[in-house]
Write a protein that holds these residues in place. Structure first.
Motif, PDB file in Angstrom:
ATOM      1  N   LEU A 123       0.843  -1.196   0.000  1.00 43.62           N
ATOM      2  CA  LEU A 123       0.000   0.000   0.000  1.00 43.62           C
ATOM      3  C   LEU A 123       0.874   1.240   0.000  1.00 43.62           C
ATOM      4  CD1 LEU A 123      -2.750  -0.914   2.638  1.00 43.62           C
ATOM      5  CD2 LEU A 123      -3.050  -0.756   0.176  1.00 43.62           C
ATOM      6  N   ILE A 124       0.356   2.286  -0.604  1.00 43.78           N
ATOM      7  CA  ILE A 124       1.014   3.586  -0.555  1.00 43.78           C
ATOM      8  C   ILE A 124      -0.057   4.627  -0.290  1.00 43.78           C
ATOM      9  CG2 ILE A 124       0.811   4.160  -3.009  1.00 43.78           C
ATOM     10  CD1 ILE A 124       3.752   5.132  -2.823  1.00 43.78           C
ATOM     11  N   VAL A 125       0.325   5.745   0.308  1.00 43.07           N
ATOM     12  CA  VAL A 125      -0.668   6.744   0.723  1.00 43.07           C
ATOM     13  C   VAL A 125      -0.355   8.099   0.078  1.00 43.07           C
ATOM     14  CG1 VAL A 125      -1.861   7.820   2.671  1.00 43.07           C
ATOM     15  CG2 VAL A 125      -0.894   5.525   2.918  1.00 43.07           C
ATOM     16  N   PRO A 126      -0.810   8.331  -1.157  1.00 39.69           N
ATOM     17  CA  PRO A 126      -0.679   9.673  -1.737  1.00 39.69           C
ATOM     18  C   PRO A 126      -1.584  10.657  -1.005  1.00 39.69           C
ATOM     19  CG  PRO A 126      -1.972   8.256  -3.167  1.00 39.69           C
ATOM     20  CD  PRO A 126      -1.428   7.383  -2.079  1.00 39.69           C
ATOM     21  N   VAL A 127      -1.222  11.924  -1.075  1.00 39.36           N
ATOM     22  CA  VAL A 127      -1.903  12.950  -0.277  1.00 39.36           C
ATOM     23  C   VAL A 127      -2.569  13.980  -1.170  1.00 39.36           C
ATOM     24  CG1 VAL A 127      -1.582  14.768   1.449  1.00 39.36           C
ATOM     25  CG2 VAL A 127      -0.271  12.632   1.619  1.00 39.36           C
ATOM     26  N   ILE A 128      -3.843  14.263  -0.880  1.00 36.63           N
ATOM     27  CA  ILE A 128      -4.587  15.328  -1.556  1.00 36.63           C
ATOM     28  C   ILE A 128      -4.416  16.593  -0.723  1.00 36.63           C
ATOM     29  CG2 ILE A 128      -6.836  16.101  -2.395  1.00 36.63           C
ATOM     30  CD1 ILE A 128      -7.656  13.154  -2.501  1.00 36.63           C
ATOM     31  N   LYS A 129      -3.619  17.523  -1.212  1.00 32.30           N
ATOM     32  CA  LYS A 129      -3.323  18.743  -0.460  1.00 32.30           C
ATOM     33  C   LYS A 129      -4.505  19.714  -0.498  1.00 32.30           C
ATOM     34  CE  LYS A 129       0.859  17.209   0.247  1.00 32.30           C
ATOM     35  NZ  LYS A 129       2.059  17.745  -0.385  1.00 32.30           N
ATOM     36  N   ASN A 130      -4.774  20.341   0.660  1.00 35.51           N
ATOM     37  CA  ASN A 130      -5.859  21.321   0.773  1.00 35.51           C
ATOM     38  C   ASN A 130      -7.177  20.767   0.225  1.00 35.51           C
ATOM     39  OD1 ASN A 130      -4.158  23.480   1.824  1.00 35.51           O
ATOM     40  ND2 ASN A 130      -3.290  23.596  -0.228  1.00 35.51           N
ATOM     41  N   ALA A 131      -7.525  19.600   0.706  1.00 35.44           N
ATOM     42  CA  ALA A 131      -8.706  18.893   0.193  1.00 35.44           C
ATOM     43  C   ALA A 131      -9.991  19.665   0.444  1.00 35.44           C
ATOM     44  CB  ALA A 131      -8.791  17.511   0.829  1.00 35.44           C
ATOM     45  N   ASP A 132     -10.039  20.457   1.501  1.00 34.10           N
ATOM     46  CA  ASP A 132     -11.258  21.193   1.827  1.00 34.10           C
ATOM     47  C   ASP A 132     -11.536  22.324   0.845  1.00 34.10           C
ATOM     48  OD1 ASP A 132      -8.844  22.228   3.038  1.00 34.10           O
ATOM     49  OD2 ASP A 132     -10.090  23.738   4.028  1.00 34.10           O
ATOM     50  N   ARG A 133     -10.566  22.671   0.006  1.00 27.21           N
ATOM     51  CA  ARG A 133     -10.745  23.765  -0.950  1.00 27.21           C
ATOM     52  C   ARG A 133     -11.198  23.264  -2.318  1.00 27.21           C
ATOM     53  NH1 ARG A 133      -5.050  27.020   0.217  1.00 27.21           N
ATOM     54  NH2 ARG A 133      -5.184  26.998   2.505  1.00 27.21           N
ATOM     55  N   LEU A 134     -11.318  21.956  -2.470  1.00 30.68           N
ATOM     56  CA  LEU A 134     -11.683  21.392  -3.765  1.00 30.68           C
ATOM     57  C   LEU A 134     -13.186  21.138  -3.848  1.00 30.68           C
ATOM     58  CD1 LEU A 134      -8.856  18.698  -4.156  1.00 30.68           C
ATOM     59  CD2 LEU A 134      -8.934  20.972  -5.190  1.00 30.68           C
ATOM     60  N   ASN A 135     -13.761  21.427  -5.027  1.00 26.11           N
ATOM     61  CA  ASN A 135     -15.145  21.006  -5.242  1.00 26.11           C
ATOM     62  C   ASN A 135     -15.136  19.535  -5.644  1.00 26.11           C
ATOM     63  OD1 ASN A 135     -14.371  20.927  -7.944  1.00 26.11           O
ATOM     64  ND2 ASN A 135     -15.430  22.831  -8.482  1.00 26.11           N
ATOM     65  N   LEU A 136     -16.302  18.971  -5.896  1.00 26.29           N
ATOM     66  CA  LEU A 136     -16.376  17.541  -6.165  1.00 26.29           C
ATOM     67  C   LEU A 136     -15.641  17.158  -7.451  1.00 26.29           C
ATOM     68  CD1 LEU A 136     -17.478  14.931  -5.029  1.00 26.29           C
ATOM     69  CD2 LEU A 136     -19.538  15.262  -6.386  1.00 26.29           C
ATOM     70  N   VAL A 137     -15.695  18.023  -8.460  1.00 23.90           N
ATOM     71  CA  VAL A 137     -14.984  17.736  -9.703  1.00 23.90           C
ATOM     72  C   VAL A 137     -13.481  17.729  -9.457  1.00 23.90           C
ATOM     73  CG1 VAL A 137     -14.491  18.554 -12.037  1.00 23.90           C
ATOM     74  CG2 VAL A 137     -16.824  18.650 -11.160  1.00 23.90           C
ATOM     75  N   GLY A 138     -12.992  18.746  -8.751  1.00 28.82           N
ATOM     76  CA  GLY A 138     -11.566  18.810  -8.448  1.00 28.82           C
ATOM     77  C   GLY A 138     -11.108  17.644  -7.587  1.00 28.82           C
ATOM     78  N   MET A 139     -11.954  17.246  -6.625  1.00 31.45           N
ATOM     79  CA  MET A 139     -11.619  16.116  -5.760  1.00 31.45           C
ATOM     80  C   MET A 139     -11.548  14.831  -6.578  1.00 31.45           C
ATOM     81  SD  MET A 139     -11.041  15.437  -2.454  1.00 31.45           S
ATOM     82  CE  MET A 139     -12.010  16.525  -1.392  1.00 31.45           C
ATOM     83  N   SER A 140     -12.494  14.657  -7.502  1.00 24.11           N
ATOM     84  CA  SER A 140     -12.515  13.457  -8.333  1.00 24.11           C
ATOM     85  C   SER A 140     -11.271  13.366  -9.207  1.00 24.11           C
ATOM     86  CB  SER A 140     -13.773  13.453  -9.205  1.00 24.11           C
ATOM     87  OG  SER A 140     -13.815  12.301 -10.009  1.00 24.11           O
ATOM     88  N   LYS A 141     -10.885  14.487  -9.808  1.00 25.55           N
ATOM     89  CA  LYS A 141      -9.691  14.495 -10.653  1.00 25.55           C
ATOM     90  C   LYS A 141      -8.435  14.200  -9.831  1.00 25.55           C
ATOM     91  CE  LYS A 141     -11.461  17.563 -14.280  1.00 25.55           C
ATOM     92  NZ  LYS A 141     -11.295  16.579 -15.363  1.00 25.55           N
ATOM     93  N   ALA A 142      -8.351  14.758  -8.625  1.00 27.29           N
ATOM     94  CA  ALA A 142      -7.185  14.513  -7.765  1.00 27.29           C
ATOM     95  C   ALA A 142      -7.115  13.050  -7.349  1.00 27.29           C
ATOM     96  CB  ALA A 142      -7.241  15.419  -6.529  1.00 27.29           C
ATOM     97  N   VAL A 143      -8.257  12.477  -6.976  1.00 30.57           N
ATOM     98  CA  VAL A 143      -8.297  11.070  -6.549  1.00 30.57           C
ATOM     99  C   VAL A 143      -7.884  10.149  -7.689  1.00 30.57           C
ATOM    100  CG1 VAL A 143      -9.859   9.190  -5.922  1.00 30.57           C
ATOM    101  CG2 VAL A 143      -9.976  11.358  -4.703  1.00 30.57           C
ATOM    102  N   ASN A 144      -8.457  10.360  -8.877  1.00 35.34           N
ATOM    103  CA  ASN A 144      -8.150   9.500 -10.019  1.00 35.34           C
ATOM    104  C   ASN A 144      -6.702   9.626 -10.450  1.00 35.34           C
ATOM    105  OD1 ASN A 144     -10.782   8.590 -10.084  1.00 35.34           O
ATOM    106  ND2 ASN A 144     -11.436   9.996 -11.680  1.00 35.34           N
ATOM    107  N   ASP A 145      -6.188  10.857 -10.465  1.00 32.03           N
ATOM    108  CA  ASP A 145      -4.805  11.079 -10.890  1.00 32.03           C
ATOM    109  C   ASP A 145      -3.823  10.386  -9.946  1.00 32.03           C
ATOM    110  OD1 ASP A 145      -2.549  12.428 -12.274  1.00 32.03           O
ATOM    111  OD2 ASP A 145      -2.405  13.539 -10.395  1.00 32.03           O
ATOM    112  N   LEU A 146      -3.994  10.569  -8.645  1.00 28.32           N
ATOM    113  CA  LEU A 146      -3.078   9.966  -7.678  1.00 28.32           C
ATOM    114  C   LEU A 146      -3.183   8.444  -7.680  1.00 28.32           C
ATOM    115  CD1 LEU A 146      -3.472  12.453  -4.688  1.00 28.32           C
ATOM    116  CD2 LEU A 146      -1.499  12.205  -6.199  1.00 28.32           C
ATOM    117  N   ALA A 147      -4.402   7.933  -7.798  1.00 28.50           N
ATOM    118  CA  ALA A 147      -4.586   6.483  -7.803  1.00 28.50           C
ATOM    119  C   ALA A 147      -3.945   5.851  -9.032  1.00 28.50           C
ATOM    120  CB  ALA A 147      -6.077   6.148  -7.748  1.00 28.50           C
TER     121      ALA A 147
END
Length: 441
Positions: free
Chosen positions: A312-336
């Motif tokens: 397992l590895i744990v990538p980090v979504i920085k400043n997650a509270d500032r992202l809308n759902l689209v931005g969060m989805s793109k960050a999750v998919n990109d890191l994964a």
């Protein structure tokens, strides 16, 4: 023909060195620009070093398992071009005769050492320099394993082992004293010299297969054991009705994919709820440093991701509270995606303030995850299941089919009491249960 220096690139502000784990090209091989030449590993992530030019590899300056500093020249590539002073740079990068002589002396002394060769233990990794010093000074494997390291994740540095050698040399002239246990009259200063109990031997038969742990596996094992020894782990569990989330995602996922070019999974929805709950309960977004509590300004969500080799590895979504759902989805998919392809940068797996792990991906309905130090909490997302449930309405209670899941919250009971730990995970559930089925994205 010109010569190009391939240097170890900068991998983040907090990363100063890396271990060379594998050469992908041999001397004489033709290399194209952006083609990987070698593989390196830091304390957290493995990656490749590509060539910046087309050419032929003519010299390797480091061997496998050598520790390379950021900015050091790793290899020389011959290119079809003018000199433009690059040969001078190559000459300047060549180690001085004094350095070469000192290294040769250390290697020769290590070869003459009679004790067993120093190996990486199950808990820690030793650089070639540390191994050479240990061999030269006659330091046994047991002694080296007992040295307290000041490097990242407890790694023994050059200064640590040299200090140990100096202290050991000065103590040889002193009369050895029998080991005793100091009476704990003053708990603040009392120390024990009780010997560490030896590990129980593991019996192996001729039919058993012995498989060495991977480097990342060893690091994860050390990190997990260290966490359980550091934090007082306590768990709280909440069952959450995510029927609205389930139905909303099914309704919009095709439109989302066409418009954004991204698949809409449940993970960014859960991450959004966690980020909101951390804003409501900032004392879950903290770290412990001795007797001090560090309240983190930013909400950086770690997202546990499975690798092809099972680690397992744990990538980090920085400043997650500032992202809308689209931005969060793109960050999750990109890191994964980049985690699975082993293309994460060291800075992208550091700086997390709270971690989420989706154990439901593997069919588990709940789990008791281990805290990712130095954080104080981690949330496990269980599998979503269709279950019969009581539905309360103004006309009375009914039994219906609902989509439900368990949220398992592990937290550090040194600084997070049961009330805060339970309220936090309950708030996450409340955000998910109150999901607006008419929400636009």
């Amino acid at each position: 023909m010109a010569k190009f220096e391939l240097k170890l690139p900068k991998m983040g502000e907090s990363v100063a060195e890396a271990t060379l784990t594998n050469w992908l090209k041999e001397v004489g091989d033709t290399i194209e620009a952006d083609e990987a030449v070698l593989e390196i590993a830091t304390d957290k992530v493995d990656s490749e070093v590509p060539s910046e030019v087309d050419g032929v590899l003519i010299e390797k300056l480091f061997n496998v398992d050598d520790v390379v500093q950021v900015g050091q020249t790793i290899a020389i590539i011959e290119t079809a071009g003018g000199s433009n002073g690059s040969e001078k740079a190559v000459a300047e990068s060549t180690p001085s005769p004094e350095v070469v002589k000192e290294v040769e002396k250390q290697v020769e002394t290590a070869k003459q050492a009679t004790q067993a060769p120093i190996e990486n233990s199950g808990d820690r990794f030793y650089s070639p320099l540390v191994k050479n010093i240990a061999a030269a000074e006659g330091i046994s494997q047991a002694e080296l394993d007992g040295i307290s390291g000041t490097g990242k994740d407890g790694r023994v540095t050059k200064n640590d082992i040299l200090e140990y050698v100096e202290n050991r040399s000065s103590s040889k002239t002193e009369t050895p004293q029998p080991q005793t246990v100091v009476e704990a009259k003053n708990p603040e200063t009392a120390k024990t010299t009780e010997s560490v109990k030896p590990k129980a031997p593991v019996s192996v038969s001729g039919e058993d297969e012995i498989v060495e742990m991977t480097r990342m596996g060893k690091l994860i094992a050390h990190h997990m054991v260290e966490s359980t020894q550091t934090s007082a782990h306590v768990q709280s569990f909440v069952e959450c009705d995510v029927t609205n989330v389930w139905n909303w995602r099914n309704k919009v996922k095709n439109t989302f994919a066409k418009r954004e070019g991204e698949n809409l999974t449940f993970t960014p929805i859960f991450m959004e709820a966690v980020a909101k709950a951390l804003k409501d309960f900032p004392m879950m977004n903290i770290s412990v440093d001795g007797n001090n509590i560090i309240k983190r300004k930013n909400i950086n969500l770690g997202m546990a991701a499975a690798l092809p080799d099972g680690n397992l590895i744990v990538p980090v979504i920085k400043n997650a509270d500032r992202l809308n759902l689209v931005g969060m989805s793109k960050a999750v998919n990109d890191l994964a995606n980049r985690a699975r392809e082993n293309k994460l940068k060291p800075d992208e797996i550091q700086g997390g303030t709270y971690t989420v792990t989706n154990v439901g991906t593997f069919g588990s309905i709940m789990g008791t995850p281990i805290i990712n130090q130095p954080q104080v909490g981690i949330l496990a997302l269980g599998a979503i299941r269709k279950v019969p449930a009581v539905i309360e309405t103004p006309e009375g209670d009914f039994i219906g089919i609902r989509h439900k899941m368990f949220l398992s919250h592990s937290y550090d009971h040194r600084v997070v009491n049961g009330a805060l730990g339970g309220q936090f995970v309950k708030r996450v559930a409340e955000y998910l249960e109150a999901w607006d089925v008419n929400r636009e994205f």
